[in-house]
Motif scaffolding. Structure first.
Motif, PDB file in Angstrom:
ATOM      1  N   MET A   1      62.052 -99.710  -5.786  1.00  0.00           N
ATOM      2  CA  MET A   1      61.095-100.147  -6.809  1.00  0.00           C
ATOM      3  C   MET A   1      59.924 -99.180  -6.799  1.00  0.00           C
ATOM      4  O   MET A   1      59.496 -98.719  -5.747  1.00  0.00           O
ATOM      5  N   LYS A   2      59.401 -98.922  -8.006  1.00  0.00           N
ATOM      6  CA  LYS A   2      58.189 -98.102  -8.086  1.00  0.00           C
ATOM      7  C   LYS A   2      57.086 -98.924  -8.746  1.00  0.00           C
ATOM      8  O   LYS A   2      57.309 -99.529  -9.796  1.00  0.00           O
ATOM      9  N   LEU A   3      55.916 -98.966  -8.085  1.00  0.00           N
ATOM     10  CA  LEU A   3      54.780 -99.728  -8.613  1.00  0.00           C
ATOM     11  C   LEU A   3      53.726 -98.757  -9.140  1.00  0.00           C
ATOM     12  O   LEU A   3      53.285 -97.853  -8.425  1.00  0.00           O
ATOM     13  N   TYR A   4      53.347 -98.951 -10.396  1.00  0.00           N
ATOM     14  CA  TYR A   4      52.275 -98.183 -11.027  1.00  0.00           C
ATOM     15  C   TYR A   4      51.008 -99.027 -10.943  1.00  0.00           C
ATOM     16  O   TYR A   4      50.974-100.147 -11.470  1.00  0.00           O
ATOM     17  N   PHE A   5      49.987 -98.514 -10.310  1.00  0.00           N
ATOM     18  CA  PHE A   5      48.796 -99.343 -10.107  1.00  0.00           C
ATOM     19  C   PHE A   5      47.586 -98.497  -9.766  1.00  0.00           C
ATOM     20  O   PHE A   5      47.695 -97.323  -9.424  1.00  0.00           O
ATOM     21  N   ASP A   6      46.418 -99.142  -9.912  1.00  0.00           N
ATOM     22  CA  ASP A   6      45.177 -98.591  -9.359  1.00  0.00           C
ATOM     23  C   ASP A   6      44.634 -99.678  -8.436  1.00  0.00           C
ATOM     24  O   ASP A   6      44.339-100.799  -8.902  1.00  0.00           O
ATOM     25  N   PRO A   7      44.500 -99.406  -7.144  1.00  0.00           N
ATOM     26  CA  PRO A   7      44.173-100.475  -6.185  1.00  0.00           C
ATOM     27  C   PRO A   7      42.839-101.160  -6.422  1.00  0.00           C
ATOM     28  O   PRO A   7      42.583-102.213  -5.832  1.00  0.00           O
ATOM     29  N   ILE A   8      41.996-100.611  -7.315  1.00  0.00           N
ATOM     30  CA  ILE A   8      40.689-101.256  -7.508  1.00  0.00           C
ATOM     31  C   ILE A   8      40.729-102.397  -8.527  1.00  0.00           C
ATOM     32  O   ILE A   8      39.774-103.151  -8.619  1.00  0.00           O
ATOM     33  N   THR A   9      41.807-102.522  -9.308  1.00  0.00           N
ATOM     34  CA  THR A   9      41.761-103.531 -10.374  1.00  0.00           C
ATOM     35  C   THR A   9      42.302-104.889  -9.894  1.00  0.00           C
ATOM     36  O   THR A   9      43.110-104.966  -8.963  1.00  0.00           O
ATOM     37  N   VAL A  10      41.851-105.919 -10.594  1.00  0.00           N
ATOM     38  CA  VAL A  10      42.195-107.313 -10.237  1.00  0.00           C
ATOM     39  C   VAL A  10      43.707-107.520 -10.126  1.00  0.00           C
ATOM     40  O   VAL A  10      44.218-107.994  -9.111  1.00  0.00           O
ATOM     41  N   ASN A  11      44.412-107.195 -11.204  1.00  0.00           N
ATOM     42  CA  ASN A  11      45.838-107.529 -11.235  1.00  0.00           C
ATOM     43  C   ASN A  11      46.670-106.598 -10.362  1.00  0.00           C
ATOM     44  O   ASN A  11      47.772-106.963  -9.936  1.00  0.00           O
ATOM     45  N   CYS A  12      46.133-105.410 -10.081  1.00  0.00           N
ATOM     46  CA  CYS A  12      46.823-104.516  -9.143  1.00  0.00           C
ATOM     47  C   CYS A  12      46.616-105.001  -7.712  1.00  0.00           C
ATOM     48  O   CYS A  12      47.549-105.000  -6.901  1.00  0.00           O
ATOM     49  N   ARG A  13      45.394-105.439  -7.408  1.00  0.00           N
ATOM     50  CA  ARG A  13      45.154-105.997  -6.075  1.00  0.00           C
ATOM     51  C   ARG A  13      46.092-107.188  -5.850  1.00  0.00           C
ATOM     52  O   ARG A  13      46.619-107.398  -4.758  1.00  0.00           O
ATOM     53  N   LYS A  14      46.276-107.970  -6.922  1.00  0.00           N
ATOM     54  CA  LYS A  14      47.174-109.130  -6.834  1.00  0.00           C
ATOM     55  C   LYS A  14      48.584-108.704  -6.424  1.00  0.00           C
ATOM     56  O   LYS A  14      49.174-109.277  -5.502  1.00  0.00           O
ATOM     57  N   VAL A  15      49.143-107.704  -7.096  1.00  0.00           N
ATOM     58  CA  VAL A  15      50.530-107.338  -6.772  1.00  0.00           C
ATOM     59  C   VAL A  15      50.615-106.588  -5.445  1.00  0.00           C
ATOM     60  O   VAL A  15      51.600-106.757  -4.716  1.00  0.00           O
ATOM     61  N   VAL A  16      49.623-105.793  -5.120  1.00  0.00           N
ATOM     62  CA  VAL A  16      49.669-105.084  -3.830  1.00  0.00           C
ATOM     63  C   VAL A  16      49.650-106.106  -2.688  1.00  0.00           C
ATOM     64  O   VAL A  16      50.460-106.043  -1.755  1.00  0.00           O
ATOM     65  N   ALA A  17      48.733-107.089  -2.772  1.00  0.00           N
ATOM     66  CA  ALA A  17      48.680-108.130  -1.738  1.00  0.00           C
ATOM     67  C   ALA A  17      49.939-108.993  -1.776  1.00  0.00           C
ATOM     68  O   ALA A  17      50.509-109.329  -0.733  1.00  0.00           O
ATOM     69  N   GLY A  18      50.360-109.362  -2.990  1.00  0.00           N
ATOM     70  CA  GLY A  18      51.519-110.245  -3.130  1.00  0.00           C
ATOM     71  C   GLY A  18      52.802-109.597  -2.624  1.00  0.00           C
ATOM     72  O   GLY A  18      53.595-110.227  -1.919  1.00  0.00           O
ATOM     73  N   LEU A  19      53.018-108.328  -2.973  1.00  0.00           N
ATOM     74  CA  LEU A  19      54.240-107.655  -2.514  1.00  0.00           C
ATOM     75  C   LEU A  19      54.232-107.519  -0.995  1.00  0.00           C
ATOM     76  O   LEU A  19      55.279-107.591  -0.348  1.00  0.00           O
ATOM     77  N   ASP A  20      53.044-107.361  -0.422  1.00  0.00           N
ATOM     78  CA  ASP A  20      52.930-107.311   1.039  1.00  0.00           C
ATOM     79  C   ASP A  20      53.273-108.678   1.636  1.00  0.00           C
ATOM     80  O   ASP A  20      54.048-108.789   2.600  1.00  0.00           O
ATOM     81  N   LEU A  21      52.717-109.762   1.052  1.00  0.00           N
ATOM     82  CA  LEU A  21      53.043-111.114   1.528  1.00  0.00           C
ATOM     83  C   LEU A  21      54.554-111.357   1.462  1.00  0.00           C
ATOM     84  O   LEU A  21      55.144-111.962   2.361  1.00  0.00           O
ATOM     85  N   ILE A  22      55.161-110.878   0.391  1.00  0.00           N
ATOM     86  CA  ILE A  22      56.604-111.080   0.166  1.00  0.00           C
ATOM     87  C   ILE A  22      57.435-110.202   1.105  1.00  0.00           C
ATOM     88  O   ILE A  22      58.568-110.528   1.452  1.00  0.00           O
ATOM     89  N   GLY A  23      56.854-109.079   1.536  1.00  0.00           N
ATOM     90  CA  GLY A  23      57.598-108.140   2.377  1.00  0.00           C
ATOM     91  C   GLY A  23      58.410-107.148   1.564  1.00  0.00           C
ATOM     92  O   GLY A  23      59.421-106.630   2.033  1.00  0.00           O
ATOM     93  N   ALA A  24      57.975-106.900   0.324  1.00  0.00           N
ATOM     94  CA  ALA A  24      58.693-105.978  -0.564  1.00  0.00           C
ATOM     95  C   ALA A  24      58.119-104.570  -0.424  1.00  0.00           C
ATOM     96  O   ALA A  24      56.914-104.383  -0.545  1.00  0.00           O
ATOM     97  N   SER A  25      58.977-103.606  -0.198  1.00  0.00           N
ATOM     98  CA  SER A  25      58.499-102.223  -0.130  1.00  0.00           C
ATOM     99  C   SER A  25      58.740-101.549  -1.480  1.00  0.00           C
ATOM    100  O   SER A  25      59.601-101.972  -2.261  1.00  0.00           O
ATOM    101  N   TYR A  26      57.945-100.524  -1.743  1.00  0.00           N
ATOM    102  CA  TYR A  26      58.030 -99.855  -3.046  1.00  0.00           C
ATOM    103  C   TYR A  26      57.448 -98.459  -2.933  1.00  0.00           C
ATOM    104  O   TYR A  26      56.683 -98.157  -2.003  1.00  0.00           O
TER     105      TYR A  26
END
Ligand SMILES: N[C@@H](CCC(=O)N[C@@H](CS)C(=O)NCC(=O)O)C(=O)O
Length: 216
Positions: A1-26
């Motif tokens: 999986m490839k994630l397109y994001f900027d770590p400073i934004t709300v919804n990107c922080r959501k997926v970065v934290a969420g994918l970590d909680l889930i244990g998904a690598s990308y």
């Protein structure tokens, strides 16, 4: 999986934290939100909404942060972050939709006025925030009541619902979110903030020091 994001934004922080909680690598494809990378033709082919984040997994091109979290849980079969009990899943779906349709904009006004505008050398519009306050308090009262007597929104542990609902208030101190009358929300966001996935996705280290200084 490839994630397109900027770590400073709300919804990107959501997926970065969420994918970590889930244990998904990308594979990470970092874009610069303030430089407008998300409005460039190459990214518009991935997300025509010109919004971050987006996920690409083979032939699946997925935008909408909450859809990305549900997809990752289902792909990995993570039944902790996304318990399989239909009632809990229904509850999680409810909070994901509430966050996206109501809570995000409820909190976003404070982010724009008290964080983004000062960073861009503009002044917060206090009249706008005063007019917006009843909307925020109506939504916060719902969240406050839902958290009464419980540590997490939908289960006895953190799920993707907690990550999604926490995201719009991820800079709540700098946003100056009026949380004084919401002890359950304050206790719950403290629990979210203690999660390793939340701490590792802290956007502050990604914000240039000269911009951060404007918030002081
Ligand atoms: N409902 C969308 C919202 C995505 C969204 O609004 N992303 C913001 C960053 S948090 C964005 O890229 N906005 C575009 C802009 O401000 O130009 C989701 O949850 O993914």
């Amino acid at each position: 999986m490839k994630l397109y994001f900027d770590p400073i934004t709300v919804n990107c922080r959501k997926v970065v934290a969420g994918l970590d909680l889930i244990g998904a690598s990308y594979d990470a494809e970092v874009l610069n939100y303030f430089a407008g990378d998300h409005k460039q033709p190459a990214f518009l082919e991935i997300n025509p909404n010109a919004e971050l984040p987006a996920l690409v997994d083979d032939d699946l091109v997925l935008w909408e942060s909450n859809a990305i979290l549900v997809y990752a849980c289902e792909k990995l079969g993570n039944k902790v972050a996304y318990p399989e009990d239909p009632k809990i899943r229904g509850d999680i779906t409810r909070w994901l939709l509430w966050e996206s349709s109501k809570w995000f904009s409820g909190c976003y006004a404070y982010l724009v006025e008290n964080v983004v505008k000062p960073i861009l050398d503009d002044k917060p519009d206090t009249d706008l925030l005063a007019a917006h306050a009843p909307t925020f308090h109506g939504q916060a009262s719902i969240l406050e009541a839902s958290l009464a007597g419980r540590e997490w929104l939908c289960a006895d542990h953190a799920t993707i619902a907690d990550i999604a609902v926490a995201a719009p208030m991820h800079l709540h101190a700098a946003q100056k979110l009026p949380l004084e009358n919401y002890p359950n929300i304050r206790a719950w966001i403290g629990r979210v903030e203690a999660l390793p996935c939340w701490q590792k996705s802290d956007p502050i280290p990604h914000i240039p020091a000269e911009l951060l200084a404007k918030l002081a």
